[in-house]
Design an enzyme around this catalytic site. Structure first.
Site, short mmCIF file in Angstrom:
data_model
loop_
_atom_site.label_atom_id
_atom_site.label_comp_id
_atom_site.label_asym_id
_atom_site.label_seq_id
_atom_site.Cartn_x
_atom_site.Cartn_y
_atom_site.Cartn_z
N LYS A 153 0.47 22.89 6.45
CA LYS A 153 -0.23 23.48 5.30
C LYS A 153 -0.43 24.98 5.47
O LYS A 153 -0.40 25.72 4.50
CB LYS A 153 -1.58 22.79 5.08
CG LYS A 153 -1.43 21.42 4.43
CD LYS A 153 -2.71 20.99 3.75
CE LYS A 153 -2.51 19.65 3.06
NZ LYS A 153 -3.76 19.05 2.59
N LYS A 194 8.37 13.67 3.41
CA LYS A 194 7.40 12.75 2.81
C LYS A 194 7.32 12.99 1.29
O LYS A 194 7.41 14.13 0.85
CB LYS A 194 6.05 13.04 3.49
CG LYS A 194 4.87 12.33 2.94
CD LYS A 194 3.58 12.78 3.62
CE LYS A 194 2.85 13.81 2.78
NZ LYS A 194 1.41 13.93 3.05
N LYS A 197 2.25 14.72 -3.34
CA LYS A 197 1.66 15.02 -4.66
C LYS A 197 2.04 16.41 -5.13
O LYS A 197 2.20 16.66 -6.30
CB LYS A 197 0.12 15.04 -4.56
CG LYS A 197 -0.59 13.76 -4.38
CD LYS A 197 -2.11 14.08 -4.38
CE LYS A 197 -2.90 13.12 -3.53
NZ LYS A 197 -3.49 13.69 -2.33
P1 TYM Z 1 -4.00 12.20 0.95
O1 TYM Z 1 -4.86 12.45 -0.25
O2 TYM Z 1 -2.96 13.19 1.28
O3 TYM Z 1 -3.31 10.79 0.82
C1 TYM Z 1 -4.05 9.62 0.53
C2 TYM Z 1 -3.44 8.43 1.24
O4 TYM Z 1 -2.08 8.26 0.85
C3 TYM Z 1 -1.25 8.20 2.02
N1 TYM Z 1 0.04 8.82 1.69
C4 TYM Z 1 1.22 8.25 1.89
N2 TYM Z 1 1.55 7.06 2.40
C5 TYM Z 1 2.86 6.75 2.46
N3 TYM Z 1 3.85 7.59 2.03
C6 TYM Z 1 3.55 8.80 1.52
N4 TYM Z 1 4.52 9.61 1.08
C7 TYM Z 1 2.19 9.18 1.42
N5 TYM Z 1 1.53 10.28 0.97
C8 TYM Z 1 0.23 10.05 1.15
C9 TYM Z 1 -2.01 8.99 3.07
O5 TYM Z 1 -1.61 8.63 4.38
C10 TYM Z 1 -3.44 8.59 2.77
O6 TYM Z 1 -3.74 7.35 3.37
N6 TYM Z 1 -7.01 13.52 4.71
C11 TYM Z 1 -6.67 12.45 3.80
C12 TYM Z 1 -7.84 12.00 2.96
C13 TYM Z 1 -9.04 11.63 3.73
C14 TYM Z 1 -9.25 10.42 4.44
C15 TYM Z 1 -10.57 10.51 4.98
C16 TYM Z 1 -8.46 9.30 4.64
C17 TYM Z 1 -10.18 12.39 3.88
N7 TYM Z 1 -11.08 11.71 4.61
C18 TYM Z 1 -11.09 9.49 5.75
C19 TYM Z 1 -9.01 8.27 5.44
C20 TYM Z 1 -10.30 8.37 5.97
C21 TYM Z 1 -5.56 12.93 2.88
O7 TYM Z 1 -5.37 14.10 2.69
O8 TYM Z 1 -4.93 11.92 2.22
#
Ligand code: TYM
Length: 346
Positions: free
Chosen positions: A127, A209, A212
């Site tokens: 990032k 990956k 979004k």
């Molecule tokens: P975020 O918002 O980027 O993504 C949310 C969830 O989606 C999963 N994910 C994917 N899984 C498979 N293939 C992909 N291409 C893909 N893109 C995203 C992510 O692994 C995630 O599970 N830091 C975290 C949010 C967060 C969080 C937490 C998660 C904040 N606090 C506490 C668990 C527990 C994040 O940015 O996810």
């Protein structure tokens, strides 16, 4: 205690359910990566675990957001949780900034997290390369806020995609360090990865990956895309010059599509290979598109109904935050006591 009494107690006292915590950032239209790697799997856990799911809007501002967009995306993410099948009677659903304990615990944990540990986080490196003009302190300490999210609820399991595994491992390290100084403070959580779909790749570059924030719209399938758009994107997906539907490292594009098809249909790779034996990529891509659109159409319909009822979404967020705050406050008070903060006497 007499043996018969002990046995009787075991029969009458139900074992408490394990607790789950996870979250998604409201930073844009969610993709099928978020759905297959996270949200879809959450719905399968709601009967067997005590589940707490958060819309992590405080994490979102580590990169610049348009405030009006962030407000809208926060409710949209909550609506996607519900539309995907999370029952608000069975799950606690809330918005991170509604529970101040997250930011409060994050500060304490910042003082128990090492600079070197945070520097090694691959997501920080990625990032900061992508947002070179805004490498702010929040982006750096982002995993500490995530650790606070998880540890506040004494969560046992954290269902995430593979990209978040390193952050959950850091959470464990922070919790173990804190517990070594102040015993019995935090439950040590474990990452909980789905069997398939832990890393859904971009449709335009299957070595990356699906994200979004990808600027190439053809690279991502959004949970809320309509059927024609979904099918068009799959038709344009990058594959290879071969024409055999087979899973393998040397065929990342087809393997990614097979993973997506497997997640939506429940079929394993051997079954998929058999189903498309002798057929070309065109037929296969069409089938993946159809399976994905069929699964997501009811989610989109329900999402639209929910977004038309803001009062309902607000009531879910309020009830969720009240319950979450109650649990979070207990952990935070314990932490404050342990580190030596004097109590506020009203
Ligand atoms: P975020 O918002 O980027 O993504 C949310 C969830 O989606 C999963 N994910 C994917 N899984 C498979 N293939 C992909 N291409 C893909 N893109 C995203 C992510 O692994 C995630 O599970 N830091 C975290 C949010 C967060 C969080 C937490 C998660 C904040 N606090 C506490 C668990 C527990 C994040 O940015 O996810």
């Amino acid at each position: 205690m007499k043996l018969w009494l002990k046995l009787m107690n075991q029969e009458t006292t139900p074992t408490p359910k394990k607790r789950i915590f996870s979250g998604v950032q409201p930073t844009g239209n969610l993709t099928i990566g978020n759905y297959l790697g996270a949200i879809k799997n959450w719905t399968a856990l709601q009967n067997d675990y005590e589940c707490i799911y958060c819309v992590v809007n405080q994490h979102a501002i580590t990169v610049r957001q348009d405030p009006a967009h962030l407000r809208r995306a926060t409710y949209e993410t909550l609506a996607v949780y519900l539309a995907a099948g999370l029952d608000p009677e069975k799950n606690t659903l809330f918005i991170q900034s509604h529970v101040p304990a997250h930011a409060e615990l994050a500060w304490v944990l910042n003082c128990y997290t090492m600079f070197g540990e945070l520097s090694r986080m691959t997501q920080f490196k990625d990032k900061s390369a992508k947002h070179a003009d805004n490498i702010n302190a929040g982006l750096f300490t982002y995993p500490v806020l995530m650790a606070a999210d998880i540890l506040l609820y004494q969560a046992n399991l954290v269902p995430v995609g593979i990209d978040q595994k390193q952050h959950v491992e850091l959470t464990r390290d922070i919790a173990n360090r804190f517990n070594a100084i102040f015993p019995d403070t935090f439950t040590i959580p474990e990452p909980y990865l789905p069997r398939t779909g832990t890393k859904i790749a971009s449709l335009q570059d299957p070595t990356k990956k699906m994200s979004k924030s990808d600027e190439n719209e053809n690279a991502t399938v959004r949970i809320l895309d309509d059927k024609d758009t979904i099918i068009r994107k799959f038709k344009r997906a990058v594959t290879d010059s071969d024409s055999v539907v087979r899973y393998g490292e040397e065929k990342p594009g087809i393997s990614n599509l097979m993973t997506i098809y497997s997640c939506f249909t429940g079929k394993d790779f051997a079954e998929i290979e058999k189903e498309f034996d002798g057929k070309g990529y065109g037929d296969f891509k069409m089938a993946v598109g159809e399976a994905c659109a069929d699964a997501l159409t009811p989610v989109r319909t329900r999402f639209q109904e929910l977004m038309a009822d803001k009062a309902y979404l607000e009531s879910i967020a309020k009830a969720g935050a009240e319950h979450a705050a109650y649990i979070a406050r207990k952990t935070l008070s314990k932490v404050y006591r342990k580190v030596g903060f004097v109590e506020f006497k009203a």
